[in-house]
Write an enzyme that holds these catalytic residues in place. Structure first.
Site, PDB file in Angstrom:
ATOM      1  N   GLU B  60       0.626  -1.329   0.056  1.00 10.95           N
ATOM      2  CA  GLU B  60      -0.206  -0.121   0.005  1.00 10.95           C
ATOM      3  C   GLU B  60       0.902   1.261  -0.061  1.00 10.95           C
ATOM      4  O   GLU B  60       0.554   2.171  -0.605  1.00 10.95           O
ATOM      5  CB  GLU B  60      -0.700  -0.086   1.294  1.00 10.95           C
ATOM      6  CG  GLU B  60      -2.138  -0.724   0.893  1.00 10.95           C
ATOM      7  CD  GLU B  60      -2.025  -2.117   1.072  1.00 10.95           C
ATOM      8  OE1 GLU B  60      -0.872  -2.513   1.665  1.00 10.95           O
ATOM      9  OE2 GLU B  60      -2.932  -3.044   0.835  1.00 10.95           O
ATOM     10  N   HIS B 129     -11.583  -4.662   9.180  1.00 15.04           N
ATOM     11  CA  HIS B 129     -12.361  -4.573   7.753  1.00 15.04           C
ATOM     12  C   HIS B 129     -13.601  -4.009   7.488  1.00 15.04           C
ATOM     13  O   HIS B 129     -14.089  -4.068   6.767  1.00 15.04           O
ATOM     14  CB  HIS B 129     -12.329  -6.106   7.267  1.00 15.04           C
ATOM     15  CG  HIS B 129     -11.122  -6.578   6.573  1.00 15.04           C
ATOM     16  ND1 HIS B 129     -10.046  -7.062   7.606  1.00 15.04           N
ATOM     17  CD2 HIS B 129     -10.638  -6.752   5.382  1.00 15.04           C
ATOM     18  CE1 HIS B 129      -8.939  -7.585   7.063  1.00 15.04           C
ATOM     19  NE2 HIS B 129      -9.222  -7.402   5.662  1.00 15.04           N
TER      20      HIS B 129
HETATM   21  C1  LIG Z   1      -2.397  -4.426   4.076  1.00  9.53           C
HETATM   22  C2  LIG Z   1      -3.573  -5.350   3.368  1.00  9.53           C
HETATM   23  N1  LIG Z   1      -3.647  -5.114   2.043  1.00  9.53           N
HETATM   24  C3  LIG Z   1      -4.299  -5.929   1.379  1.00  9.53           C
HETATM   25  C4  LIG Z   1      -5.313  -6.792   2.198  1.00  9.53           C
HETATM   26  C5  LIG Z   1      -6.108  -7.669   1.618  1.00  9.53           C
HETATM   27  N2  LIG Z   1      -5.919  -9.039   1.518  1.00  9.53           N
HETATM   28  C6  LIG Z   1      -6.343  -9.924   2.199  1.00  9.53           C
HETATM   29  S1  LIG Z   1      -5.385 -11.316   2.129  1.00  9.53           S
HETATM   30  C7  LIG Z   1      -4.545 -10.759   0.793  1.00  9.53           C
HETATM   31  C8  LIG Z   1      -3.826 -11.786   0.040  1.00  9.53           C
HETATM   32  C9  LIG Z   1      -2.617 -12.245   1.024  1.00  9.53           C
HETATM   33  O1  LIG Z   1      -1.787 -13.163   0.070  1.00  9.53           O
HETATM   34  P1  LIG Z   1      -0.636 -14.001   0.887  1.00  9.53           P
HETATM   35  O2  LIG Z   1       0.080 -13.242   1.802  1.00  9.53           O
HETATM   36  O3  LIG Z   1       0.054 -15.091  -0.137  1.00  9.53           O
HETATM   37  O4  LIG Z   1      -1.599 -15.023   2.131  1.00  9.53           O
HETATM   38  P2  LIG Z   1      -2.730 -16.114   1.460  1.00  9.53           P
HETATM   39  O5  LIG Z   1      -3.887 -15.322   1.594  1.00  9.53           O
HETATM   40  O6  LIG Z   1      -2.413 -16.632   0.241  1.00  9.53           O
HETATM   41  O7  LIG Z   1      -2.675 -16.969   2.534  1.00  9.53           O
HETATM   42  C10 LIG Z   1      -4.799  -9.549   0.627  1.00  9.53           C
HETATM   43  C11 LIG Z   1      -4.244  -8.574  -0.393  1.00  9.53           C
HETATM   44  C12 LIG Z   1      -4.784  -6.807   3.624  1.00  9.53           C
HETATM   45  N3  LIG Z   1      -5.791  -7.687   4.436  1.00  9.53           N
HETATM   46  N4  LIG Z   1      -4.074  -5.976   4.138  1.00  9.53           N
END
Ligand SMILES: Cc1ncc(C[n+]2csc(CCOP(=O)(O)OP(=O)(O)O)c2C)c(N)n1
Ligand SMILES: Cc1ncc(C[n+]2csc(CCOP(=O)(O)OP(=O)(O)O)c2C)c(N)n1
Ligand SMILES: [Mg+2]
Ligand SMILES: [Mg+2]
Lengths: 332, 328, 328, 332
Positions: B60, B129
């Site tokens: 971000e 959220h």
């Molecule tokens: C700072 C932030 N940006 C965006 C999000 C939205 N978001 C939730 S899960 C996710 C993907 C995370 O990917 P990863 O770290 O690979 O974990 P996975 O969900 O694959 O277990 C995103 C972008 C968030 N929760 N927090």
């Protein structure tokens, strides 16, 4: 000192020396004026680090972008920003580069491609990436250069900007001036690797580049390669220029947290006299170099006089220029 | 007139401006092929291509900072923060860099950019959220703040925000995504800084924003039907610039003010409205100024608790009735 | 009674608690050998050693997050954010993690920690090093907010903040560092949530905080001397918990309220105070409620401009006099 | 699949299998109940990734700390947290693990060392580092383990936490579950290196560790080494466990942005049946494994029934537990 590299032209050599003596003369005077109380607030000097700003600036196109930090006098002057408005800004005068609103830590001159000095560590790396993205989108061929310090490599924004720049192949050159201290703490005490920038390059698929930041021609050659690569679509570079600040971190800091021998050793490698010696060896006459130094002295003296004569900002400007309409109204 | 959902209105408004100005570019997480986690940018990648609709890493600070750097060099970026809670991760970029740079540089730098975000409660997503952060943005000089309540306003205010020469925080309310409404055909533009009197009345003024607007209207209808109370409802639509004139005019007429805020109580936008009225309309007031807000707590995830936390039609109607009776 | 500067009082208060409780640890940038950029932690490294006084990299998210992790596992960390503007860099940790975790876990997690910071204007440092961000913290449920105006309160409130079982944002005002004042000998503790009536009066109530307190007092003295106006001055000392009773009692007596806020106008803490009074003390009011604040702009660096931006003794006195006259 | 490594005891093998089938059975049911509308809000499943949570948990001491994400059912259950309060939390009931205040994304059970599930990407890495710092200061011999995804390696907090942990030699083990996607975007599209975690380890002076995240014993052995190193003062580790989620990112996401063959190939490497096969080959009887699966089925069924029977939270709790005094008053 590298031996003179043939493909750096005389003209570039003299321009770089002029920039270095301009910066040095300006900052030495700025510090005196801080102690006189004429420079208000704070000031962060790059005395001892001029070779980085000068060497890189000489590799840039007039329409390229520079992003730097609160320690940004050198980088700003190196883009051709006149000294009088810079002094006036340091004095908090109406004719200041920022009308007195920004101060020493925020020097900006868009018309010179000096896109700002940023005072919160790390913030300008993503911003520089954005300017590079814009140039890429507009196909303008411009390159963004972003200067920052060793301590900045440990903040999150550094990591995010480097990764995104690499993924986007953005035309941005990140230049880490490793002066080996954050404020008062040695960088090695708070960093997991020896070279805070270069040892991280591979984490972004980038080449590890270390250069002697006190050798303006070495800096220039590395910068030229990186800027050309960026301009030709080759993506970002991360350069670590190892250097040292002669003085303290800011204001009246005497920098006593550094061993005397260390300071002495680096002052013995002062980039300005070193480059003078180098240029003499390269066949440039005393007279020519003296004249460049005289130009710097006269420019600083004239700029100081002009800034001293400038009025304080008028109260009316307090609430101007928050919005593009020139005002700051939040209501009708 | 076409009927669109609030969700569709987001992409419609953005598309209208992207078609109009090639310097408008989109940046955010999963906004391209995926069309956004809430499908708010669906179709834009196909329409405008990967150069103009850019997916980013989960970074971000980098994406908001990049939007700033692009805005200061000729583009008009629209950056998405997937949930408004994530503003916190990029708050330095928003509050210290984007908001302050024009002023600090005495006007040298212009930042025509929009920070879009899914704001507010209702989906049982819990404390990280579901926040309403419009008051965070309102507290920062240099940010304009928009929070539409209808599909038509989403399109019109999105257009105005993208054309605006200054940074705009654009709050899209999660609880309204499925709401349908008529949107004028052709280019639609709603200027920033104009509140809407969405229901006129004489006994009191209820000032609301975003998801609280339909609730305030329902409450006002119920107050009229059940208690013969005539409430005027104002949809602020934008917090900065603020349509102070509309608020003051209404309160001068009704002599009574209620705010309905989804943000937690302390330093909510309603406090600012109250302080404006308590200074400039004091002599036309004849009852206490009352704020109806989410309590000063994080939002719970359980449906039973979340519904209790955010101002409901019941709470609005009961509070207005009770306080007006007390004031008799 | 010893005379200390506000600066010395910070280290004194921390040292008092570190000596008392081995679980109190310090973390921050340049706080150890350097004693902090403002010398606020001078001597603590020598007294308590590197295990308890830890220098960090320039990593605000990591240092604030680490304080949270340590607090939830038995320590009582005191983390320094060198300048309050830098809260923005760690705002997710502060507003989304630290503030919300106890509530989200239904009380499983306790977070006894203090986030200390150099807050406020006066040193000509410009827009990114001069903000008053107490209202940012006040807007977040789950944070207690403290901002002392005297050396004695720095010691006493620091002790209370460190002993408090909840997260406390502790604002140390840059413009007051050199101010001297008497500090009681021996252990000194000032409970959170108690405002101080620092000057009693009958014609109006002036509510102030931190650096605005001495200015409000000077203005009140001038109003008494030059205009025979008797102003009561309240030093809030803590914004959360708020001593609403003290404010309401004073306004009930004086019927007139002024707030003096260093934060920029919109959603400042004074708006919350005004909304409290406009609701709960409405019937004892006989004049508009007036806020005296920094305009809604970033802070300029030039001395001439910064002095104009922040409420001054002149502006406070003139505003109070003028508004009281108009209200006659 | 690695061949059975002698120094993993029967007892540990059976415990790991029990954990895997517990998690799998729980989450399969949780998803059904989401579609039934009983599970409210959102849910992020780790179906296909159970070997990571199970293998690491079996290497931890009862008083060690776990920090995980919104995709944290598995990591929470693996620490021994009972299923009924977890289901109840997903249903938003009064008997929920968090009284209905936190929801699926914030599962926490301090008494089990499950120190929280964090829903803002990256935030819990510094927090886990802090718990490790605390253990180090208290000389408690505890270790903190922090689970996160591949996408998380591109956010600033990751960088800050890894560097500070390395400098402080904090007893923390960072486990990156590389399931190859952030939400809907392939990690390779947004990352400058092939291995988002392992290729960054050197930037923090750490060893590059990649393990097959679908091989519970391989995970366990790597975790044991890292946990022991942390406990014995050897500092942090960064482990990249390569795995895959069988379903979508959250809620009703069908995960259609992934090629069918890719999904099929990974489902063929499903860690649960794979480990069953492995244990049979290792001489454990069908009967034993069947009984473990029966235990899981019965536990899930009983937990669901208990949670279904639980009441909604009472309104009175809305304003409790903001402060340590149990309330949420901001004024007197
Ligand atoms: C700072 C932030 N940006 C965006 C999000 C939205 N978001 C939730 S899960 C996710 C993907 C995370 O990917 P990863 O770290 O690979 O974990 P996975 O969900 O694959 O277990 C995103 C972008 C968030 N929760 N927090
Ligand atoms: C986010 C943030 N944290 C802390 C500071 C305070 N600060 C200003 S300069 C500085 C040291 C920066 O060190 P380095 O990056 O090496 O740059 P240098 O000053 O050596 O040129 C610090 C910690 C800041 N401005 N921003
Ligand atoms: Mg440095
Ligand atoms: Mg992933």
């Amino acid at each position: 000192m590298t031996t003179k590299v043939p493909d750096i032209s005389r003209e570039v050599q003299l321009r770089m020396y002029q920039t270095m003596v301009d910066c040095r003369t300006f900052e030495v005077r700025a510090q005196e004026l801080f102690f006189e109380g004429l420079v208000r607030g704070t000031t962060h000097l790059g005395i001892g680090q001029e070779a980085v700003a000068a060497g890189v600036a000489a590799a840039m196109r007039a329409d390229d972008y520079t992003f730097c930090t609160y320690r940004g006098h050198n980088h700003t002057l190196a883009r051709g920003v006149p000294m009088a408005p810079v002094f006036a800004e340091l004095f908090g005068r109406a004719t200041g580069l920022l009308g007195g609103k920004g101060g020493s830590m925020h020097l900006t001159s868009v018309q010179h491609g000096a896109m700002g000095s940023y005072a919160i560590v790390g913030a300008h790396l993503p911003i520089a990436l954005g300017a590079a993205w814009s140039a890429q989108y507009r196909k303008s061929g411009q390159v963004a250069v972003c200067f920052f310090g060793d301590g900045t490599t440990n903040i999150g924004a550094f990591h995010e900007a480097l990764n995104m720049a690499a993924v986007w192949k953005a035309p941005v050159v990140f230049v880490c001036e490793n002066n080996q201290y954050m404020e008062y703490t040695p960088i090695r005490d708070v960093t997991a690797v020896e070279h805070p920038a270069a040892d991280r390059a591979s984490a972004y698929g980038l080449e590890s580049i270390i250069v002697d930041g006190n050798d303006v021609e070495a800096v220039h050659l590395v910068a030229r390669t990186a800027v050309d690569r960026a301009r030709s679509g080759g993506g970002p570079s991360l350069i670590e220029a190892v250097t040292y600040r002669h003085g303290g971190h800011s204001r009246a800091d005497p920098g006593k947290y550094r061993p005397d021998e260390e300071v002495a050793a680096w002052k013995a490698r002062d980039p300005v006299p070193a480059y003078r010696t180098h240029l003499l060896a390269a066949g440039i006459t005393e007279a020519v170099l003296d004249s460049l130094e005289a130009v710097a002295r006269d420019a600083v003296a004239a700029a100081e006089a002009e800034a001293r004569a400038a009025p304080e900002p008028a109260g009316e400007v307090l609430e101007t220029q928050l919005w593009a309409n020139g005002g700051s109204a939040w209501r009708n | 007139m076409a009927e669109l959902t609030y969700r569709q209105a987001v992409a419609t408004g953005i598309a209208q401006e992207m078609a109009r100005d090639p310097n408008v570019v989109l940046i955010g997480e999963d906004i391209g092929a995926a069309g956004g986690v809430f499908k708010l940018t669906e179709g834009l990648l196909d329409k405008f291509g990967p150069e103009r609709v850019r997916d980013t890493p989960i970074s971000e600070q980098a994406l908001v900072g990049a939007a700033m750097g692009a805005a200061m060099t000729g583009l008009r970026p629209v950056a998405e923060l997937m949930f408004s809670d994530f503003f916190a991760v990029a708050w330095d970029m928003v509050a210290n860099q984007i908001a302050k740079t024009r002023y600090m540089t005495d006007g040298q730098v212009s930042l025509p950019l929009v920070l879009r975000t899914a704001n507010g409660a209702g989906l049982r997503f819990g404390a990280q959220h579901s926040q309403s952060v419009e008051n965070w943005a309102m507290a920062i000089p240099g940010l304009k703040v928009v929070a539409p309540s209808t599909p038509a306003d989403v399109v019109g205010l999105m257009a105005a925000a993208i054309r605006d020469p200054d940074p705009v925080v654009f709050c899209e309310h999660k609880a309204l995504f499925a709401v349908k409404g008529e949107v004028p055909d052709g280019e639609h533009l709603v200027p920033l800084g104009e509140a809407a009197i969405v229901r006129s009345g004489t006994d009191c003024t209820i000032v609301a924003l975003a998801a609280m607007v339909p609730r305030a209207i329902d409450a006002a209808d119920r107050l009229a039907a059940d208690h013969g109370i005539s409430a005027e409802v104002i949809d602020l639509r934008t917090l900065v610039p603020l349509d102070a004139a509309a608020i003051l005019a209404s309160v001068t007429k009704t002599s009574r003010l209620f705010t309905v805020e989804e943000n937690p109580r302390l330093c909510g936008w309603g406090a600012e409205i109250v302080s404006l009225v308590a200074d400039e309309a004091f002599y036309s007031l004849d009852a206490p100024l009352v704020r109806i807000t989410t309590p000063h707590i994080p939002l719970p995830s359980a449906a039973a608790l979340e519904d209790l936390a955010v101002p409901s039609v019941d709470r609005i109607a009961d509070t207005v009735r009770r306080r007006l009776e007390q004031a008799r």
